[in-house]
Design a protein around this motif. Sequence first.
Motif, PDB file in Angstrom:
ATOM      1  N   LEU A 204       0.823  -1.209   0.000  1.00  0.00           N
ATOM      2  CA  LEU A 204       0.000   0.000   0.000  1.00  0.00           C
ATOM      3  C   LEU A 204       0.860   1.264   0.000  1.00  0.00           C
ATOM      4  O   LEU A 204       0.554   2.239  -0.685  1.00  0.00           O
ATOM      5  CB  LEU A 204      -0.921   0.009   1.224  1.00  0.00           C
ATOM      6  N   GLN A 205       1.948   1.232   0.758  1.00  0.00           N
ATOM      7  CA  GLN A 205       2.796   2.421   0.853  1.00  0.00           C
ATOM      8  C   GLN A 205       3.636   2.634  -0.396  1.00  0.00           C
ATOM      9  O   GLN A 205       4.205   3.713  -0.572  1.00  0.00           O
ATOM     10  CB  GLN A 205       3.684   2.308   2.095  1.00  0.00           C
ATOM     11  N   ASN A 206       3.731   1.629  -1.247  1.00  0.00           N
ATOM     12  CA  ASN A 206       4.448   1.783  -2.516  1.00  0.00           C
ATOM     13  C   ASN A 206       3.564   2.352  -3.634  1.00  0.00           C
ATOM     14  O   ASN A 206       4.058   2.654  -4.717  1.00  0.00           O
ATOM     15  CB  ASN A 206       5.035   0.436  -2.972  1.00  0.00           C
ATOM     16  N   ILE A 207       2.267   2.471  -3.384  1.00  0.00           N
ATOM     17  CA  ILE A 207       1.368   3.055  -4.387  1.00  0.00           C
ATOM     18  C   ILE A 207       1.535   4.579  -4.351  1.00  0.00           C
ATOM     19  O   ILE A 207       1.381   5.194  -3.291  1.00  0.00           O
ATOM     20  CB  ILE A 207      -0.097   2.664  -4.098  1.00  0.00           C
ATOM     21  N   PRO A 208       1.857   5.206  -5.467  1.00  0.00           N
ATOM     22  CA  PRO A 208       2.070   6.663  -5.471  1.00  0.00           C
ATOM     23  C   PRO A 208       0.809   7.428  -5.042  1.00  0.00           C
ATOM     24  O   PRO A 208      -0.307   7.118  -5.470  1.00  0.00           O
ATOM     25  CB  PRO A 208       2.413   6.977  -6.935  1.00  0.00           C
ATOM     26  N   GLY A 209       0.999   8.424  -4.208  1.00  0.00           N
ATOM     27  CA  GLY A 209      -0.131   9.208  -3.720  1.00  0.00           C
ATOM     28  C   GLY A 209      -0.797  10.035  -4.796  1.00  0.00           C
ATOM     29  O   GLY A 209      -2.002  10.300  -4.730  1.00  0.00           O
ATOM     30  N   ASP A 210      -0.012  10.429  -5.835  1.00  0.00           N
ATOM     31  CA  ASP A 210      -0.615  11.268  -6.877  1.00  0.00           C
ATOM     32  C   ASP A 210      -1.649  10.516  -7.705  1.00  0.00           C
ATOM     33  O   ASP A 210      -2.525  11.125  -8.327  1.00  0.00           O
ATOM     34  CB  ASP A 210       0.475  11.855  -7.790  1.00  0.00           C
TER      35      ASP A 210
ATOM     36  N   GLN B 230      -9.256  11.251  -7.294  1.00  0.00           N
ATOM     37  CA  GLN B 230     -10.182  12.063  -6.506  1.00  0.00           C
ATOM     38  C   GLN B 230     -10.645  13.284  -7.291  1.00  0.00           C
ATOM     39  O   GLN B 230     -11.817  13.676  -7.238  1.00  0.00           O
ATOM     40  CB  GLN B 230      -9.509  12.478  -5.197  1.00  0.00           C
ATOM     41  N   LEU B 231      -9.718  13.877  -8.055  1.00  0.00           N
ATOM     42  CA  LEU B 231     -10.080  15.021  -8.893  1.00  0.00           C
ATOM     43  C   LEU B 231     -11.052  14.622  -9.998  1.00  0.00           C
ATOM     44  O   LEU B 231     -11.882  15.425 -10.439  1.00  0.00           O
ATOM     45  CB  LEU B 231      -8.822  15.641  -9.505  1.00  0.00           C
ATOM     46  N   ASP B 232     -10.952  13.345 -10.440  1.00  0.00           N
ATOM     47  CA  ASP B 232     -11.870  12.841 -11.470  1.00  0.00           C
ATOM     48  C   ASP B 232     -13.228  12.464 -10.902  1.00  0.00           C
ATOM     49  O   ASP B 232     -14.109  12.024 -11.652  1.00  0.00           O
ATOM     50  CB  ASP B 232     -11.256  11.628 -12.166  1.00  0.00           C
TER      51      ASP B 232
ATOM     52  N   LYS C  60     -14.162   6.865  -2.252  1.00  0.00           N
ATOM     53  CA  LYS C  60     -13.189   5.976  -1.605  1.00  0.00           C
ATOM     54  C   LYS C  60     -13.330   4.536  -2.089  1.00  0.00           C
ATOM     55  O   LYS C  60     -12.339   3.843  -2.313  1.00  0.00           O
ATOM     56  CB  LYS C  60     -13.345   6.043  -0.092  1.00  0.00           C
ATOM     57  N   TRP C  61     -14.568   4.073  -2.222  1.00  0.00           N
ATOM     58  CA  TRP C  61     -14.805   2.700  -2.656  1.00  0.00           C
ATOM     59  C   TRP C  61     -14.306   2.480  -4.079  1.00  0.00           C
ATOM     60  O   TRP C  61     -13.683   1.454  -4.373  1.00  0.00           O
ATOM     61  CB  TRP C  61     -16.290   2.372  -2.548  1.00  0.00           C
ATOM     62  N   GLN C  62     -14.569   3.421  -4.965  1.00  0.00           N
ATOM     63  CA  GLN C  62     -14.100   3.296  -6.344  1.00  0.00           C
ATOM     64  C   GLN C  62     -12.575   3.334  -6.423  1.00  0.00           C
ATOM     65  O   GLN C  62     -11.977   2.590  -7.209  1.00  0.00           O
ATOM     66  CB  GLN C  62     -14.698   4.423  -7.193  1.00  0.00           C
ATOM     67  N   ARG C  63     -11.932   4.174  -5.599  1.00  0.00           N
ATOM     68  CA  ARG C  63     -10.469   4.212  -5.584  1.00  0.00           C
ATOM     69  C   ARG C  63      -9.899   2.891  -5.092  1.00  0.00           C
ATOM     70  O   ARG C  63      -8.871   2.419  -5.595  1.00  0.00           O
ATOM     71  CB  ARG C  63      -9.981   5.370  -4.700  1.00  0.00           C
ATOM     72  N   PHE C  64     -10.583   2.279  -4.141  1.00  0.00           N
ATOM     73  CA  PHE C  64     -10.124   0.978  -3.632  1.00  0.00           C
ATOM     74  C   PHE C  64     -10.249  -0.110  -4.697  1.00  0.00           C
ATOM     75  O   PHE C  64      -9.338  -0.919  -4.900  1.00  0.00           O
ATOM     76  CB  PHE C  64     -10.927   0.598  -2.382  1.00  0.00           C
ATOM     77  N   ILE C  65     -11.397  -0.108  -5.408  1.00  0.00           N
ATOM     78  CA  ILE C  65     -11.660  -1.150  -6.397  1.00  0.00           C
ATOM     79  C   ILE C  65     -10.791  -0.991  -7.641  1.00  0.00           C
ATOM     80  O   ILE C  65     -10.217  -1.963  -8.156  1.00  0.00           O
ATOM     81  CB  ILE C  65     -13.160  -1.152  -6.800  1.00  0.00           C
ATOM     82  N   TYR C  66     -10.659   0.223  -8.144  1.00  0.00           N
ATOM     83  CA  TYR C  66     -10.016   0.446  -9.439  1.00  0.00           C
ATOM     84  C   TYR C  66      -8.541   0.849  -9.344  1.00  0.00           C
ATOM     85  O   TYR C  66      -7.845   0.853 -10.359  1.00  0.00           O
ATOM     86  CB  TYR C  66     -10.783   1.510 -10.223  1.00  0.00           C
TER      87      TYR C  66
END
Length: 202
Positions: free
Chosen positions: A90-96, A102-104, A108-114
Amino acid sequence: MALLLNKKRKANTFFKVAYFSPVVMSLVVISVLWLYLLNPNEGMINNVLTHIGLSPQPFLTSPDQAIFTIVFVSVWQGAGFQMLIFLAGLQNIPGDVYEAAQLDGMNKWQRFIYITLPLLKPTSIFIFITTLISAFKLLVQPMVMTQGGPVNSTMTVVYYIYQTGFTDRMVGYASSIALLFGTMIGLVTLAQRKLVKEDEGG
């Protein structure tokens, strides 16, 4: 557990230690500890069940419940290691990536799934294969807690090899089983490497 610890909180260090401590403990100690907790007559778990109005359970003395009880103890013991591996992933996933999603307009659920799940695929494959191999090698818990019983309901492959070779003195037969078992582990390892390579190539 990894998702909870991935957020910055003051108590994260405490929870990391608490979750990981069973991993570094001796399997014999853990097995004996759970033997006392699961004692059908004086165990703490059955006392709790009685106080909340439920009937005591046989757990390790029941052919129907014994294997599931050992699986639960094994999951409890290994969950901390798997949690740390997932946390590292999880910590290796880039925050950007999350910021762009989020800008799109992703919730939270969609970010988790996709985002989270697809990017954790190599980590998930590694955890799955290592956990599967550890399950194949299960020995200490059934040896200490049930001795393979009741009615051989918790007899694992490794424990059967041990009993055949060291207790029954059938060394040749035990060696043949061990050879087949080692071949199975090798095939699982090759499958893991193939899955990881395909994922990296994709």
